[in-house]
Design a protein around this motif. Structure first.
Motif, PDB file in Angstrom:
ATOM      1  N   GLY A 183      44.885  47.482  40.396  1.00  0.00           N
ATOM      2  CA  GLY A 183      45.814  46.730  39.283  1.00  0.00           C
ATOM      3  C   GLY A 183      45.030  45.504  38.983  1.00  0.00           C
ATOM      4  O   GLY A 183      44.014  44.941  39.498  1.00  0.00           O
ATOM      5  N   MET A 184      45.686  44.851  37.906  1.00  0.00           N
ATOM      6  CA  MET A 184      44.772  43.666  37.481  1.00  0.00           C
ATOM      7  C   MET A 184      45.695  42.611  37.451  1.00  0.00           C
ATOM      8  O   MET A 184      46.906  42.692  36.915  1.00  0.00           O
ATOM      9  CB  MET A 184      44.435  43.828  35.871  1.00  0.00           C
ATOM     10  N   TYR A 185      45.486  41.566  38.489  1.00  0.00           N
ATOM     11  CA  TYR A 185      46.141  40.531  38.586  1.00  0.00           C
ATOM     12  C   TYR A 185      45.315  39.261  38.909  1.00  0.00           C
ATOM     13  O   TYR A 185      44.229  39.480  39.542  1.00  0.00           O
ATOM     14  CB  TYR A 185      47.067  40.963  39.847  1.00  0.00           C
ATOM     15  N   PHE A 186      46.070  37.909  38.785  1.00  0.00           N
ATOM     16  CA  PHE A 186      45.118  36.971  39.146  1.00  0.00           C
ATOM     17  C   PHE A 186      43.744  36.771  38.300  1.00  0.00           C
ATOM     18  O   PHE A 186      42.830  36.374  39.083  1.00  0.00           O
ATOM     19  CB  PHE A 186      45.017  36.760  40.526  1.00  0.00           C
ATOM     20  N   ASP A 187      43.737  37.445  37.207  1.00  0.00           N
ATOM     21  CA  ASP A 187      42.549  37.382  36.383  1.00  0.00           C
ATOM     22  C   ASP A 187      41.365  38.402  37.061  1.00  0.00           C
ATOM     23  O   ASP A 187      40.211  38.122  37.033  1.00  0.00           O
ATOM     24  CB  ASP A 187      42.145  36.118  36.328  1.00  0.00           C
ATOM     25  N   THR A 188      41.840  39.288  38.089  1.00  0.00           N
ATOM     26  CA  THR A 188      40.794  39.912  38.678  1.00  0.00           C
ATOM     27  C   THR A 188      41.367  41.393  38.994  1.00  0.00           C
ATOM     28  O   THR A 188      42.517  41.738  38.820  1.00  0.00           O
ATOM     29  CB  THR A 188      40.182  39.293  40.009  1.00  0.00           C
ATOM     30  N   VAL A 189      40.490  42.393  39.609  1.00  0.00           N
ATOM     31  CA  VAL A 189      40.948  43.640  39.892  1.00  0.00           C
ATOM     32  C   VAL A 189      41.222  43.626  41.350  1.00  0.00           C
ATOM     33  O   VAL A 189      40.491  43.120  41.994  1.00  0.00           O
ATOM     34  CB  VAL A 189      39.827  44.637  39.852  1.00  0.00           C
ATOM     35  N   ILE A 190      42.622  44.126  41.876  1.00  0.00           N
ATOM     36  CA  ILE A 190      42.753  43.982  43.208  1.00  0.00           C
ATOM     37  C   ILE A 190      43.076  45.573  43.619  1.00  0.00           C
ATOM     38  O   ILE A 190      43.354  46.487  42.655  1.00  0.00           O
ATOM     39  CB  ILE A 190      44.130  43.479  43.262  1.00  0.00           C
ATOM     40  N   SER A 191      43.076  45.783  44.821  1.00  0.00           N
ATOM     41  CA  SER A 191      42.958  47.193  45.515  1.00  0.00           C
ATOM     42  C   SER A 191      43.785  46.934  46.735  1.00  0.00           C
ATOM     43  O   SER A 191      43.490  46.090  47.573  1.00  0.00           O
ATOM     44  CB  SER A 191      41.749  48.009  45.583  1.00  0.00           C
ATOM     45  N   ILE A 192      44.553  48.012  46.970  1.00  0.00           N
ATOM     46  CA  ILE A 192      45.453  48.073  48.350  1.00  0.00           C
ATOM     47  C   ILE A 192      45.388  49.379  48.911  1.00  0.00           C
ATOM     48  O   ILE A 192      45.810  50.443  48.271  1.00  0.00           O
ATOM     49  CB  ILE A 192      46.869  47.596  48.279  1.00  0.00           C
ATOM     50  N   GLU A 193      44.731  49.628  50.134  1.00  0.00           N
ATOM     51  CA  GLU A 193      44.707  50.978  50.602  1.00  0.00           C
ATOM     52  C   GLU A 193      45.212  51.015  52.040  1.00  0.00           C
ATOM     53  O   GLU A 193      45.099  50.203  52.844  1.00  0.00           O
ATOM     54  CB  GLU A 193      43.225  51.363  50.621  1.00  0.00           C
ATOM     55  N   VAL A 194      46.190  52.231  52.096  1.00  0.00           N
ATOM     56  CA  VAL A 194      47.076  52.137  53.206  1.00  0.00           C
ATOM     57  C   VAL A 194      46.691  53.684  53.974  1.00  0.00           C
ATOM     58  O   VAL A 194      46.731  54.665  53.072  1.00  0.00           O
ATOM     59  CB  VAL A 194      48.600  52.170  52.980  1.00  0.00           C
ATOM     60  N   TRP A 195      46.537  53.518  55.246  1.00  0.00           N
ATOM     61  CA  TRP A 195      46.268  55.019  55.842  1.00  0.00           C
ATOM     62  C   TRP A 195      47.486  55.276  56.856  1.00  0.00           C
ATOM     63  O   TRP A 195      48.302  54.218  57.371  1.00  0.00           O
ATOM     64  CB  TRP A 195      45.110  54.976  56.864  1.00  0.00           C
ATOM     65  N   GLY A 196      47.790  56.477  57.175  1.00  0.00           N
ATOM     66  CA  GLY A 196      48.919  56.991  57.915  1.00  0.00           C
ATOM     67  C   GLY A 196      50.273  56.800  57.543  1.00  0.00           C
ATOM     68  O   GLY A 196      51.437  57.024  58.027  1.00  0.00           O
ATOM     69  N   SER A 197      50.171  57.069  56.165  1.00  0.00           N
ATOM     70  CA  SER A 197      51.615  56.852  55.421  1.00  0.00           C
ATOM     71  C   SER A 197      51.438  57.537  54.287  1.00  0.00           C
ATOM     72  O   SER A 197      50.274  57.446  53.380  1.00  0.00           O
ATOM     73  CB  SER A 197      52.263  55.440  55.178  1.00  0.00           C
TER      74      SER A 197
END
Length: 219
Positions: free
Chosen positions: A33-47
């Protein structure tokens, strides 16, 4: 009968090998997504619970609305435009400001959350390449002093009406830690949080290796 049994066992083995028993433990779910004037990413394993990622994005949006210096309705903007009047803020905003003041004191002002007068003077987002004059820089610097921030509970007062708070140097790291707290509360043991280069890992890779080979900014 023996032929039927062999056929039945063969079908079971083929079905299991095909991966139809569910997602592999090495698979992940990811959001960007685009937050805080930058691109963010969140990746989760095991769910496979994508509502966890949705909540992470909700947290990012909430913090952005509270802490952004450039959103007029944010707590930080309300403090900066109050001309020295006390402003009651969200408890989360007060927590981040408190952390910022702690590190400002610890560094004896080398880190200072009242850098906003200089940030606004350079205005690199809207005027890239802008170089202010020496007199303007000195004037702005005269209003940079974390000791001008009075934090009493959830109330913030700038003792210098021309001072201004800019949490850009601490906010993303703080939020990344909060995202980690949330993920661990949901029993996530393997995750990678990247807020524009501010990276926090939850645990390690599913195979036990460190995340260091993946800790790079991705667009």
């Amino acid at each position: 009968m023996k032929r039927i049994l062999i056929w039945f066992l063969t079908i079971i083995i083929m079905f299991t090998a095909s991966g139809c028993t569910g997602p592999s433990s090495e698979e992940s779910i990811k959001t960007t997504g685009m937050y805080f004037d930058t691109v963010i990413s969140i990746e989760v394993w095991g769910s496979t619970d994508t509502s966890i990622l949705a909540h992470c994005k909700d947290l990012c949006a909430e913090y952005e609305q509270l802490l952004s210096r450039t959103i007029d309705t944010s707590d930080i903007s309300r403090i900066n435009s109050a001309n020295g009047a006390p402003v009651e803020v969200d408890a989360r905003t007060a927590e981040v400001i408190g952390k910022g003041l702690y590190y400002s004191r610890l560094s004896k002002g080398a880190f200072d959350i009242t850098i906003a007068p200089l940030s606004e003077l350079w205005d690199i987002d809207d005027r890239p390449g802008n170089i202010p004059g020496p007199a303007a820089i000195e004037e702005a610097k005269s209003h940079v002093n974390y000791k001008n921030v009075l934090l009493e509970g959830n109330t913030v007062t700038l003792k210098d009406p021309k001072a201004g708070i800019d949490l850009g140097a601490i906010a993303k790291g703080f939020i990344a830690d909060k995202l980690k707290d949330y993920l661990t509360s949901r029993e996530i043991e393997h995750a990678l949080i990247n807020l524009g280069g501010n990276i926090v890992a939850v645990g390690d890779k599913m195979n036990g290796e460190d995340f260091h080979n993946q800790c790079r900014y991705q667009r």
